[in-house]
Design an enzyme around this catalytic site. Structure first.
Site, PDB file in Angstrom:
ATOM      1  N   ASP A 119       0.834  -1.202   0.000  1.00  0.00           N
ATOM      2  CA  ASP A 119       0.000   0.000   0.000  1.00  0.00           C
ATOM      3  C   ASP A 119       0.869   1.252   0.000  1.00  0.00           C
ATOM      4  OD1 ASP A 119      -2.581   1.553   0.524  1.00  0.00           O
ATOM      5  OD2 ASP A 119      -1.430   2.038   2.314  1.00  0.00           O
ATOM      6  N   GLU A 142      -2.162  -5.472  -3.359  1.00  0.00           N
ATOM      7  CA  GLU A 142      -1.195  -4.659  -2.613  1.00  0.00           C
ATOM      8  C   GLU A 142      -0.081  -5.534  -2.045  1.00  0.00           C
ATOM      9  OE1 GLU A 142      -3.562  -0.757  -1.061  1.00  0.00           O
ATOM     10  OE2 GLU A 142      -3.796  -2.566   0.150  1.00  0.00           O
TER      11      GLU A 142
END
Length: 226
Positions: free
Chosen positions: A46, A118
């Site tokens: 992320d 992610e």
């Protein structure tokens, strides 16, 4: 896993990182001695994704203020956007799920796809470097980025609000009509939008759709989630 590596154009030197990125917590829970789940890699991925896209938008739009850049980035990192990237590489076919999650359709679940995407970024970053991770991100995000760049001003307040909020949390905003008045041919609706037990805005319109759109616009201006 060979198929996935071919699809993304990257071969892992340490395939254990790829396995970890694809391991959903449901499987790690069922086989704790054998598997590490992908949550830590998701956290790292992320951050890498945010940095890559932030830098790209900063360079593409030197005239945009911070607020507009934030809105653009939110459209690129929302949960629905992450799901789109994951679907582009058929990531759901490769996620390692527990039996219960598998039976309940976990491979098609938005949150699971977003988290795995992610985590895959985080795994590539650790296995190689920032540049390789950036190349992977641009490969997967190219179509979405082209759409955002060609239409940088969001014309859909409800869509914009949802993307902003889902870049913070997986919870989507909800709308409820709090009053309805007037004759049938001239109804007036008052709608409020709320998220995470917080009322973000209120809108009045001649239809539910119009009142929701106005409520979303008010919420975007108020930014009460900050």
């Amino acid at each position: 896993m060979e198929t996935l590596q071919q699809d993304i154009g990257y071969n892992f030197r340490n395939e254990a990182l790829l396995v970890e990125a694809l391991t959903h917590p449901s499987l790690a829970y069922e086989t704790p001695s054998e598997s590490s789940d992908n949550q830590r890699l998701e956290f790292l991925g992320d951050a890498v994704l945010q940095l890559v896209l932030t830098n790209d938008l900063f360079e593409r739009f030197p005239e945009f203020p911070e607020g507009q850049l934030t809105k653009l980035r939110s459209r690129l990192v929302s949960t629905s956007a992450l799901e789109e990237y994951a679907l582009n590489i058929n990531l759901g076919d490769h996620i390692l799920l527990g039996k219960g999650e598998e039976k309940s359709g976990g491979r098609e679940r938005t949150g699971i796809l977003a988290d795995a995407f992610e985590a895959l970024i985080g795994a590539i970053y650790l296995d190689s470097d920032y540049e390789k991770a950036k190349s992977f991100i641009f490969l997967c995000c190219k179509n979405k980025m082209n759409r955002v760049v060609s239409d940088p001003i969001e014309k859909n307040p409800k869509g914009e609000l949802q993307e902003i909020l889902q870049s913070i949390s997986k919870e989507a905003p909800k709308y409820r009509v709090i009053s309805e008045s007037g004759p049938d041919h001239e109804r007036v609706f008052v709608t409020e939008v709320f998220w995470d037990n917080l009322v973000l805005g209120e809108g009045t319109g001649k239809s539910k759709k119009e009142s929701e759109s106005i409520a979303a616009s008010v919420a975007i201006n108020n930014q009460l989630w900050l």
